[in-house]
Scaffold this motif. Structure first.
Motif, PDB file in Angstrom:
ATOM      1  N   GLY A 381     -10.174 -14.896 -43.013  1.00  0.00           N
ATOM      2  CA  GLY A 381      -9.506 -14.251 -44.129  1.00  0.00           C
ATOM      3  C   GLY A 381      -8.673 -15.197 -44.958  1.00  0.00           C
ATOM      4  N   TYR A 382      -8.828 -16.514 -44.769  1.00  0.00           N
ATOM      5  CA  TYR A 382      -8.010 -17.454 -45.523  1.00  0.00           C
ATOM      6  C   TYR A 382      -8.407 -17.397 -46.987  1.00  0.00           C
ATOM      7  CZ  TYR A 382      -8.082 -19.096 -40.720  1.00  0.00           C
ATOM      8  OH  TYR A 382      -8.058 -19.153 -39.364  1.00  0.00           O
ATOM      9  N   PRO A 383      -7.515 -17.010 -47.860  1.00  0.00           N
ATOM     10  CA  PRO A 383      -7.896 -16.821 -49.248  1.00  0.00           C
ATOM     11  C   PRO A 383      -8.033 -18.103 -50.030  1.00  0.00           C
ATOM     12  CG  PRO A 383      -5.588 -16.338 -48.946  1.00  0.00           C
ATOM     13  CD  PRO A 383      -6.140 -16.591 -47.582  1.00  0.00           C
ATOM     14  N   GLY A 384      -7.597 -19.225 -49.473  1.00  0.00           N
ATOM     15  CA  GLY A 384      -7.715 -20.466 -50.215  1.00  0.00           C
ATOM     16  C   GLY A 384      -7.071 -21.606 -49.462  1.00  0.00           C
ATOM     17  N   PHE A 385      -7.493 -22.805 -49.815  1.00  0.00           N
ATOM     18  CA  PHE A 385      -6.924 -23.997 -49.209  1.00  0.00           C
ATOM     19  C   PHE A 385      -6.166 -24.791 -50.264  1.00  0.00           C
ATOM     20  CE2 PHE A 385     -10.704 -23.267 -46.482  1.00  0.00           C
ATOM     21  CZ  PHE A 385     -10.028 -23.089 -45.284  1.00  0.00           C
ATOM     22  N   GLY A 386      -5.086 -25.446 -49.831  1.00  0.00           N
ATOM     23  CA  GLY A 386      -4.330 -26.306 -50.725  1.00  0.00           C
ATOM     24  C   GLY A 386      -4.778 -27.739 -50.600  1.00  0.00           C
ATOM     25  N   GLY A 387      -4.290 -28.425 -49.544  1.00  0.00           N
ATOM     26  CA  GLY A 387      -4.606 -29.832 -49.368  1.00  0.00           C
ATOM     27  C   GLY A 387      -5.587 -30.065 -48.240  1.00  0.00           C
ATOM     28  N   PHE A 388      -6.275 -31.210 -48.317  1.00  0.00           N
ATOM     29  CA  PHE A 388      -7.198 -31.670 -47.288  1.00  0.00           C
ATOM     30  C   PHE A 388      -6.802 -33.069 -46.857  1.00  0.00           C
ATOM     31  CE2 PHE A 388     -11.616 -29.441 -47.675  1.00  0.00           C
ATOM     32  CZ  PHE A 388     -11.033 -28.248 -47.321  1.00  0.00           C
ATOM     33  N   ALA A 389      -6.909 -33.359 -45.573  1.00  0.00           N
ATOM     34  CA  ALA A 389      -6.800 -34.717 -45.047  1.00  0.00           C
ATOM     35  C   ALA A 389      -7.734 -34.811 -43.856  1.00  0.00           C
ATOM     36  CB  ALA A 389      -5.366 -35.046 -44.632  1.00  0.00           C
ATOM     37  N   THR A 390      -8.126 -36.032 -43.482  1.00  0.00           N
ATOM     38  CA  THR A 390      -8.987 -36.205 -42.329  1.00  0.00           C
ATOM     39  C   THR A 390      -8.576 -37.431 -41.543  1.00  0.00           C
ATOM     40  OG1 THR A 390     -11.285 -36.356 -41.581  1.00  0.00           O
ATOM     41  CG2 THR A 390     -10.712 -37.596 -43.557  1.00  0.00           C
ATOM     42  N   ASP A 391      -8.857 -37.405 -40.246  1.00  0.00           N
ATOM     43  CA  ASP A 391      -8.708 -38.589 -39.411  1.00  0.00           C
ATOM     44  C   ASP A 391     -10.071 -39.108 -38.983  1.00  0.00           C
ATOM     45  OD1 ASP A 391      -9.573 -36.790 -37.513  1.00  0.00           O
ATOM     46  OD2 ASP A 391      -7.677 -36.704 -36.424  1.00  0.00           O
ATOM     47  N   GLY A 392     -11.130 -38.594 -39.573  1.00  0.00           N
ATOM     48  CA  GLY A 392     -12.486 -38.995 -39.254  1.00  0.00           C
ATOM     49  C   GLY A 392     -13.197 -38.005 -38.367  1.00  0.00           C
ATOM     50  N   THR A 403      -0.688 -21.088 -43.064  1.00  0.00           N
ATOM     51  CA  THR A 403      -0.948 -21.756 -41.802  1.00  0.00           C
ATOM     52  C   THR A 403      -1.553 -23.126 -42.052  1.00  0.00           C
ATOM     53  OG1 THR A 403      -3.171 -20.826 -41.591  1.00  0.00           O
ATOM     54  CG2 THR A 403      -1.361 -19.569 -40.594  1.00  0.00           C
ATOM     55  N   ILE A 404      -1.549 -23.950 -41.010  1.00  0.00           N
ATOM     56  CA  ILE A 404      -2.220 -25.235 -41.048  1.00  0.00           C
ATOM     57  C   ILE A 404      -3.439 -25.121 -40.142  1.00  0.00           C
ATOM     58  CG2 ILE A 404      -1.979 -27.718 -40.802  1.00  0.00           C
ATOM     59  CD1 ILE A 404       0.002 -26.327 -42.793  1.00  0.00           C
ATOM     60  N   GLN A 405      -4.600 -25.440 -40.687  1.00  0.00           N
ATOM     61  CA  GLN A 405      -5.856 -25.271 -39.981  1.00  0.00           C
ATOM     62  C   GLN A 405      -6.495 -26.632 -39.679  1.00  0.00           C
ATOM     63  OE1 GLN A 405      -7.212 -22.150 -39.205  1.00  0.00           O
ATOM     64  NE2 GLN A 405      -5.385 -21.162 -40.057  1.00  0.00           N
ATOM     65  N   ARG A 406      -7.205 -26.673 -38.548  1.00  0.00           N
ATOM     66  CA  ARG A 406      -7.952 -27.881 -38.178  1.00  0.00           C
ATOM     67  C   ARG A 406      -9.433 -27.522 -38.093  1.00  0.00           C
ATOM     68  NH1 ARG A 406      -6.436 -30.223 -32.542  1.00  0.00           N
ATOM     69  NH2 ARG A 406      -7.765 -28.480 -31.871  1.00  0.00           N
ATOM     70  N   PHE A 407     -10.256 -28.266 -38.824  1.00  0.00           N
ATOM     71  CA  PHE A 407     -11.687 -28.010 -38.891  1.00  0.00           C
ATOM     72  C   PHE A 407     -12.417 -29.164 -38.226  1.00  0.00           C
ATOM     73  CE2 PHE A 407     -15.761 -28.414 -41.205  1.00  0.00           C
ATOM     74  CZ  PHE A 407     -16.301 -27.165 -40.954  1.00  0.00           C
ATOM     75  N   ASP A 408     -13.153 -28.860 -37.150  1.00  0.00           N
ATOM     76  CA  ASP A 408     -13.897 -29.876 -36.412  1.00  0.00           C
ATOM     77  C   ASP A 408     -15.159 -30.230 -37.197  1.00  0.00           C
ATOM     78  OD1 ASP A 408     -15.718 -31.158 -34.542  1.00  0.00           O
ATOM     79  OD2 ASP A 408     -14.367 -30.498 -32.949  1.00  0.00           O
ATOM     80  N   LEU A 409     -15.275 -31.488 -37.629  1.00  0.00           N
ATOM     81  CA  LEU A 409     -16.401 -31.897 -38.461  1.00  0.00           C
ATOM     82  C   LEU A 409     -17.718 -31.891 -37.700  1.00  0.00           C
ATOM     83  CD1 LEU A 409     -14.778 -34.808 -40.495  1.00  0.00           C
ATOM     84  CD2 LEU A 409     -15.409 -32.548 -41.334  1.00  0.00           C
ATOM     85  N   ALA A 416      -6.368 -22.609 -36.008  1.00  0.00           N
ATOM     86  CA  ALA A 416      -5.006 -22.644 -36.555  1.00  0.00           C
ATOM     87  C   ALA A 416      -4.131 -23.459 -35.604  1.00  0.00           C
ATOM     88  CB  ALA A 416      -4.453 -21.242 -36.708  1.00  0.00           C
ATOM     89  N   ILE A 417      -3.446 -24.467 -36.126  1.00  0.00           N
ATOM     90  CA  ILE A 417      -2.615 -25.314 -35.267  1.00  0.00           C
ATOM     91  C   ILE A 417      -1.125 -25.103 -35.495  1.00  0.00           C
ATOM     92  CG2 ILE A 417      -4.385 -27.075 -34.981  1.00  0.00           C
ATOM     93  CD1 ILE A 417      -2.925 -28.774 -37.055  1.00  0.00           C
ATOM     94  N   ALA A 418      -0.751 -24.461 -36.585  1.00  0.00           N
ATOM     95  CA  ALA A 418       0.676 -24.225 -36.836  1.00  0.00           C
ATOM     96  C   ALA A 418       0.848 -23.144 -37.885  1.00  0.00           C
ATOM     97  CB  ALA A 418       1.375 -25.505 -37.290  1.00  0.00           C
ATOM     98  N   GLY A 419       1.943 -22.398 -37.766  1.00  0.00           N
ATOM     99  CA  GLY A 419       2.272 -21.373 -38.741  1.00  0.00           C
ATOM    100  C   GLY A 419       1.835 -19.990 -38.290  1.00  0.00           C
ATOM    101  N   GLY A 429       9.229 -25.446 -35.036  1.00  0.00           N
ATOM    102  CA  GLY A 429       8.775 -24.931 -33.743  1.00  0.00           C
ATOM    103  C   GLY A 429       7.352 -25.356 -33.500  1.00  0.00           C
ATOM    104  N   THR A 430       6.784 -24.890 -32.408  1.00  0.00           N
ATOM    105  CA  THR A 430       5.420 -25.256 -32.029  1.00  0.00           C
ATOM    106  C   THR A 430       4.478 -24.089 -32.251  1.00  0.00           C
ATOM    107  OG1 THR A 430       6.256 -26.805 -30.375  1.00  0.00           O
ATOM    108  CG2 THR A 430       3.970 -26.116 -30.150  1.00  0.00           C
ATOM    109  N   GLY A 431       3.329 -24.378 -32.863  1.00  0.00           N
ATOM    110  CA  GLY A 431       2.315 -23.350 -33.090  1.00  0.00           C
ATOM    111  C   GLY A 431       2.805 -22.224 -33.962  1.00  0.00           C
TER     112      GLY A 431
END
Length: 680
Positions: A381-392, A403-409, A416-419, A429-431
């Protein structure tokens, strides 16, 4: 997360024209992680655009109801009933099959509806006004659909039990746990939940239209659409009369409490001095009524005790799609509305999404769906994304649900990793103990994440080992431009962030500045620009001027900034803070490819680099490429000023509104509304 340097082999499978494949192993020896992207490898892109993930899509929404945990939506154009998880915004199809109208009873996708329009729930079942003139019942636990009352495709006003009854045109529906109350074109009907006995309660069964107040069958309505119940009374949005009616259940007395019959308008006021224009859906919290005022593109509030009408959200006569508080929000033909725990949920019909409104401050956010395209995809249900970054290995995404999301390439799994979804705040806080308020740009040093928490006016850090969220710099709720250490510093809507191996650099959209943060000491300084002074001047440090800059990246020697208000790409020497214009011409928006100042951009927003080229999300719905050494600008993918969602190659691809962009050293990843697009 991965380390800062990469040397592992990567296997690529290449398909020949004859369909045969060949694996090639490439050893990456000089790639580095910097600026939220993997650099050191020149991207070799065929400009083929595909969609990896997309948010759930909805179509032609009519009505919405809640049981406290889920929302139930009449997806009129898809002939389905959808269920939306309130906590996550995730969407599933409860019953019906997309694109297949019909009348069949059955379980889940085996059932058929024909343009289902209005619905209500008692917590155990959902009752649906189906446009085939029947009332359908769905058991929530099993998805089993049966015909509760009426007979498919037989239109009439006939009281009776179950399928012996007939309806002429059932529209709005509500319940008190014992009875269903529904609007049937010119009449109000009542159905016993226990026995399915149908009786006519008020209005005309002879098809006589009007706006007369009165008791029972003496009252007149004109195609009412919305109905809700509280305090022993039904409240009805009498749509084509442009008024709000009250029907006392015990006496069947009908009165007009707000609006003026046949006089549409936009005026706030008390009782008959107020005006509505096709009021459609109606809901209540027991003290107030909330009306989806369709043609005005607004949500109205009525104090039940005084009949005082005010505009809660949206601006009369101005349609659109904007998540903002109060009159800053925009809707496109709001239809159904329901209230749950001081939160309103609105079926925003032609924005194809569910909007969420806090009644306390009229803050409007999108819970599920996307303004375009419409469809029937179940999913997140995420209506949109703001920023993108990657570590490879992963994409890190700031999501529209705070929320902050992590997408496995590799697996394409999103976590969801936070928020806390749809909970706005500034808690460390955590998570899920942490909260954000419209997070935007994000970057990584290979271990930790750093992000701009835009509406909190601060910069947050997520520890890569523990997931703990802390505030690195700035103070939540306090906007400003002060340099300082940690919470003593001030930001004003920071929009994007990058990392050069030593320091963080932040674009401040409203301050028109570029800030520098030492993550070890939390010292914040202003690298370039002057707070509150916008312009386009090149120069050193505070002598330079920016105009609402939005995106930033770095190759370790230079910073590259999308200067949105100037329609240019700026270059900053990190060592000296010297600012120059790399491409575009200040004040001249456009889409022309070319070299340096001959090129044109249209409010460019996000940017990344492979160390040789810059890749830019441009406001003209395209992805642009700029060779750093020569400042040659070309259009990589998308078609100028055509907003759509189509996979394809180069100019045959379409983007809705590309935002965050990053690269893992081989492919480009673009945030496009609620979708992740890949360019290879």
């Amino acid at each position: 997360m991965t380390a800062n340097n990469f040397s592992s082999p990567v296997t690529y499978t290449v398909e020949a024209e004859d369909g045969s494949t060949q694996d090639y192993v490439v050893t990456v020896e000089h790639a580095v992680l910097m600026g939220g992207s993997v650099q050191g490898i020149e991207l070799n892109l065929a400009a083929s655009v595909s969609t990896l993930k997309t948010c759930a899509t909805l179509s032609d929404l009519y009505d919405i109801a809640s049981d406290g945990t889920s929302l139930y939506v009449a997806d009129y154009g898809n002939h389905t009933i959808r269920r939306v998880d309130i906590a996550t915004g995730g969407v599933t199809t409860l019953a019906g099959s997309a694109g297949q109208p019909g009348t069949a009873d059955g379980v889940g996708s085996n059932a058929r509806f024909t343009y289902p329009s209005y619905l209500t729930t008692d917590g155990t079942n959902v009752y649906v006004c189906d446009n085939n003139k029947a009332i359908r019942k769905i058991v929530i636990a099993t998805g089993e659909v049966t015909t509760f009352a009426g007979k498919a495709d037989e239109a009439a006003y006939v009281d009776g039990t179950g399928t012996d009854a007939r309806f002429y045109g059932p529209h709005g529906i509500t319940n008190d746990g014992t009875y269903l109350y529904l609007l049937d074109y010119t009449a109000v009907r009542k159905i016993s939940i226990a026995t399915s006995e149908v009786t006519t309660f008020a209005g005309s069964t002879d098809g006589y239209l009007g706006h007369d107040d009165g008791t029972g069958l003496d009252a007149r309505f004109f195609n009412p659409r919305g109905i809700t119940i509280t305090g022993g009374a039904l409240y009805i949005a009498d749509t084509l009369n442009h008024i709000i009616r009250k029907l006392v259940i015990s006496t069947t007395e009908v009165t007009t409490i707000a609006g003026s019959p046949t006089n549409p308008g936009t005026d706030d006021g008390i009782g008959s001095s107020a005006r509505f224009d096709d009021p459609w859906g109606i809901a209540t919290d027991g003290t107030n009524l909330y009306v989806a005022d369709r043609n005005n593109e607004t949500i109205r509030k009525i104090v039940i005790s005084t009949a005082e009408v005010s505009t809660l959200a949206g601006e009369a006569g101005t349609s659109g799609y904007t998540d903002l508080p109060g009159t800053g929000a925009r809707f496109e033909s709001p239809h159904g509305i329901c209230c749950q725990d001081s939160i309103l949920y609105v079926a925003d019909r032609y924005n194809y999404c569910i909007r969420r409104i806090r009644t306390s401050d009229a803050d409007v956010r999108t819970l599920a769906g996307s303004s375009v395209p419409s469809g029937v995809t179940d999913g997140w249900g995420y209506p949109g994304f703001g920023g993108f970054a990657t570590d490879g290995d992963y994409l890190y995404c700031t999501a529209g649900n705070c929320t902050i999301q992590r997408f496995d390439l590799s697996t394409e799994e999103m976590t969801a990793i936070a928020g806390r979804a749809h909970v706005y705040g500034s808690d460390d806080g955590t998570g899920t103990d942490a909260s954000f308020y419209v997070p935007s740009g994000i970057t990584t040093d290979g271990i930790d994440l750093f992000l701009c928490d835009n509406w909190n006016h601060n910069v947050r850090k997520i520890d890569g080992a523990t997931g703990e969220v802390t505030t690195l710099a700035g103070l939540a709720g306090y906007a400003g431009s002060d340099d300082g250490i940690g919470s003593a510093a001030r930001f004003f809507f920071p929009s994007d962030i990058t990392w050069d191996g030593t320091h963080l650099y932040v674009v401040e959209n409203v301050n028109h500045t570029i800030r520098k943060i030492d993550p070890s000491t939390k010292q914040v300084t202003t690298l370039a620009g002057s707070a509150g002074s916008f312009g386009s001047s090149d120069g050193i440090g505070s002598a330079a001027r920016f105009n609402y800059p939005s995106g930033i990246t770095t190759d370790g020697t230079y910073l590259y900034v999308t200067d949105g208000g100037n329609h240019t790409i700026r270059k900053i020497v990190i060592a000296t803070a010297e600012v120059s214009t790399l491409a575009g011409s200040a004040g001249n928006a456009g889409s022309m490819d070319g070299t340096g100042s001959a090129a044109r951009f249209n409010s460019p927003n996000s940017i990344c680099t492979d160390g040789i080229h810059l890749y830019i999300s441009d406001g003209n719905h395209t992805i642009r490429k700029c060779t750093i050494a020569t400042a040659v600008v070309t259009t990589l993918a998308g078609a100028v000023d055509i907003s759509d969602f189509i996979d394809g190659t180069g100019s045959s691809a379409r983007f809705l509104g590309p935002g965050g962009v990053t690269t893992n050293g081989f492919d480009l990843y673009v945030a496009d509304g609620g979708a992740i697009r890949k360019i290879e």
